[in-house]
Write an enzyme that holds these catalytic residues in place. Structure first.
Site, short mmCIF file in Angstrom:
data_model
loop_
_atom_site.label_atom_id
_atom_site.label_comp_id
_atom_site.label_asym_id
_atom_site.label_seq_id
_atom_site.Cartn_x
_atom_site.Cartn_y
_atom_site.Cartn_z
CD GLU A 128 -3.15 0.77 2.13
OE1 GLU A 128 -2.67 -0.40 2.85
OE2 GLU A 128 -3.84 1.69 2.64
CG ASN A 160 -9.45 -1.15 1.53
OD1 ASN A 160 -9.59 -2.56 1.54
ND2 ASN A 160 -9.50 -0.27 2.33
CD GLU A 161 -10.44 -2.84 5.45
OE1 GLU A 161 -10.80 -1.37 6.39
OE2 GLU A 161 -9.66 -3.59 6.18
CD GLN A 212 -0.01 -2.64 3.55
OE1 GLN A 212 0.81 -1.89 3.12
NE2 GLN A 212 -0.82 -2.23 3.19
CD GLU A 218 -6.29 -5.10 4.35
OE1 GLU A 218 -5.91 -5.03 5.63
OE2 GLU A 218 -6.74 -4.13 2.95
CE1 TYR A 226 -3.51 -7.18 8.55
CE2 TYR A 226 -5.78 -5.72 8.78
CZ TYR A 226 -4.87 -6.12 8.23
OH TYR A 226 -4.36 -5.29 7.24
O1 AHR Z 1 -3.17 -3.21 6.00
C1 AHR Z 1 -3.15 -1.73 6.55
C2 AHR Z 1 -4.45 -1.52 6.70
O2 AHR Z 1 -5.50 -2.34 7.41
C3 AHR Z 1 -5.25 -0.88 5.28
O3 AHR Z 1 -5.11 0.11 4.25
C4 AHR Z 1 -6.81 -1.24 5.74
O4 AHR Z 1 -7.98 -1.74 4.37
C5 AHR Z 1 -7.21 -1.67 6.70
O5 AHR Z 1 -7.84 -1.45 7.48
#
Ligand code: AHR
Length: 504
Positions: A27, A172-173, A352, A292, A244
């Site tokens: 990113e 995205n999101e 990432q 992600e 995450y």
């Molecule tokens: O990967 C970091 C961030 O996490 C990304 O920009 C976003 O899509 C997610 O919230």
């Protein structure tokens, strides 16, 4: 010592593994691009300013796709800013990460970098502040051969042949209030459908990923998927998942059990996709793009300090998680979970790739090194190709805060085209090894080629530029094969890759 067993058969298969489950993500955020893949003054920089030392590390990971340019960043990004002569590209405030984006690296540069890194771009379009017009134009720019405004502009910008971007993310999101241009499920589903339609009219060969929830913890999770897919099911190919994990509570057994949550998340999204498909009487099966995933928490406090000191600076050192050994074990279990769901998870991007919650770290002007998480990712990408097998695993288990019956040995296996079998296993037992007995009689005569082990006595051990091999794999030549039955010990707290090859 605890004992676990595994039965494997060549007819018990989950499905073909899509190599794109070993994808990653770059990113325009922090030092991912500037100071990560691109640093023109670095001693290893090539003629385009890309760090060769980083390219080498990426090539070793063998990531088939890299998602780009965001992330939250993409929801405020004008793709046209990133093409044409560099000195005429605008610098813009990036409201996602409170930095300034100079656009020194843009679309053409990224596609060139992908070629050097032996990977393919997975390009996200902005459905936050922009919409279907910008989305169809970039597909025309990138993929249309010639004879139209945007394709001829690409040619004038130096790329005679189409860039050939096959995989695209529709925003995205978009469910997240932190996102520029966040939308309701209906609003997003509608615009995603319209964007998908026109993007595919420009290039019918592309594949599209619709935004699922930004996480299973979102209050709208489930409803979001159902409603937005009701709008766009017929025109998209994948739905995205993001997840995450953290270990704020510093409870390692709980933390290592998080892959159970990941599995539930996948199964829930599969069920929703199939229910929308069922309601639509559709023969199409929608697959999953886990675009992600990672551990992310170490850097969160530090980021507030970084912003206090340099809001709007270029390439702020944001999201620089330093991963420890236990993080590598969870990353290993997450990869095992993707393999177990290989029939529906077709794309996954470790978020990432460089410097930003990444397996690869660099110092500006200095070295590059592998974080602990580099190793399971590399091993899975290298050896987890072919068919995902469906093993029957019996392991002693433990209970923790959120889960009961967490197997100490989290294991699965793959079958490669050359007949070799690879067992991937995480031993979640922090105190002792687990002896694994695996029945491999169905595969003919196999021998243990190697047993790769990642272990450290300190769960919090990390790698640094000065000590890059503190947490690094070792290769053992242990394990006994007796008439197709393998006995091998997976040490306490360890990531294991057991490679079995046919006896010639
Ligand atoms: O990967 C970091 C961030 O996490 C990304 O920009 C976003 O899509 C997610 O919230």
């Amino acid at each position: 010592m605890k004992k676990a067993s595994m039965i494997l058969d060549r007819d018990f298969r989950i499905g073909q593994i899509d190599p794109r489950i070993y994808g990653s993500f770059i990113e325009h955020l922090g030092r991912a691009v500037y100071g990560g893949i691109y640093e023109p003054d670095h001693p290893t920089a090539d003629e385009n300013g890309f760090r060769r030392d980083v390219i080498d590390m990426v090539r070793r990971l063998d990531v088939p796709v890299v998602r780009y340019p965001g992330g939250n960043f993409v929801s405020g990004f004008n793709w046209e800013d990133s093409i044409g002569p560099r000195d005429q590209r605008p610098a813009r405030l990036d409201l996602a990460w409170f930095t300034t984006e100079t656009n020194e690296v843009g679309l053409h540069e990224f596609v060139d970098w992908c070629k050097k890194a032996n990977t393919q771009p997975m390009y996200a379009v902005n459905l936050g502040t922009r919409g279907i017009d910008a989305a169809r134009n970039i597909v025309e720019y990138a993929n249309h051969p010639s004879g139209s405004y945007w394709s001829d502009l690409r040619i004038r910008n130096g790329a005679k042949d189409p860039l050939g971007i096959k995989l695209w993310c529709l925003g995205n999101e978009m469910d997240g209030p932190w996102q520029m241009g966040a939308k309701t499920a209906y609003e997003y589903g509608h615009v995603a459908n319209e964007a998908a339609k026109v993007m595919k009219w420009v290039d019918p060969t592309i594949e599209l990923v619709a935004c699922g929830s930004s996480g299973s913890g979102m209050p709208t999770f489930g409803d979001w998927e159902y409603q937005m897919l009701t709008e766009c099911y017929d025109n998209v190919d994948y739905v995205s998942l993001h997840r995450y994990y953290d270990n704020y509570s510093n409870n390692t057994p709980d933390f290592l059990a998080r892959s159970m949550d990941l599995d539930e998340f996948i199964k829930t999204v599969v069920a929703i996709c199939d229910s929308v498909g069922g309601k639509k009487h559709s023969k199409k099966k929608l697959n999953l793009s886990f675009d992600e995933w990672n551990v992310w928490y170490h850097s969160k406090e530090q980021d507030n300090e970084v912003w206090k000191q340099g809001k709007w600076n270029r390439a702020l050192p944001l999201l620089e998680d330093i991963y420890n050994f236990e993080d590598a074990l969870l990353v290993g279990s997450m990869l095992i979970t993707f393999l177990r769901n290989a029939d529906r998870v077709k794309i996954a991007c470790l978020a990432q790739l460089v410097n930003v919650i990444a397996p690869i770290m660099t110092r500006n002007g200095g070295g590059v090194w592998a974080q602990t998480t580099y190793w399971p990712m590399m091993h899975a990408s290298k050896y987890g190709r072919g068919e995902a097998l469906r093993p029957i695993v019996n392991s002693p288990a433990y209970d923790c805060k959120d889960y009961t019956g967490v197997p100490y040995l989290d294991a699965t296996a793959t079958l490669a085209d050359d007949g070799s079998v690879t067992i991937f296993a995480v031993n979640r037992d922090l105190a002792e090894g687990v002896e694994l007995s695996a029945d491999l009689r169905a595969f003919g005569q196999l021998k243990v080629e190697e047993h790769i082990v990642l272990h450290h006595d300190d769960m919090k051990a990390i790698n640094t530029e000065a000590n890059p091999d503190n947490v690094a794999p070792v290769t053992l030549h242990d394990g006994e094969m007796d008439n197709g039955k393998l006995t091998i010990v997976c040490p306490s707290a360890s990531w294991n890759v057991i490679r079995l090859v046919p006896v010639k």
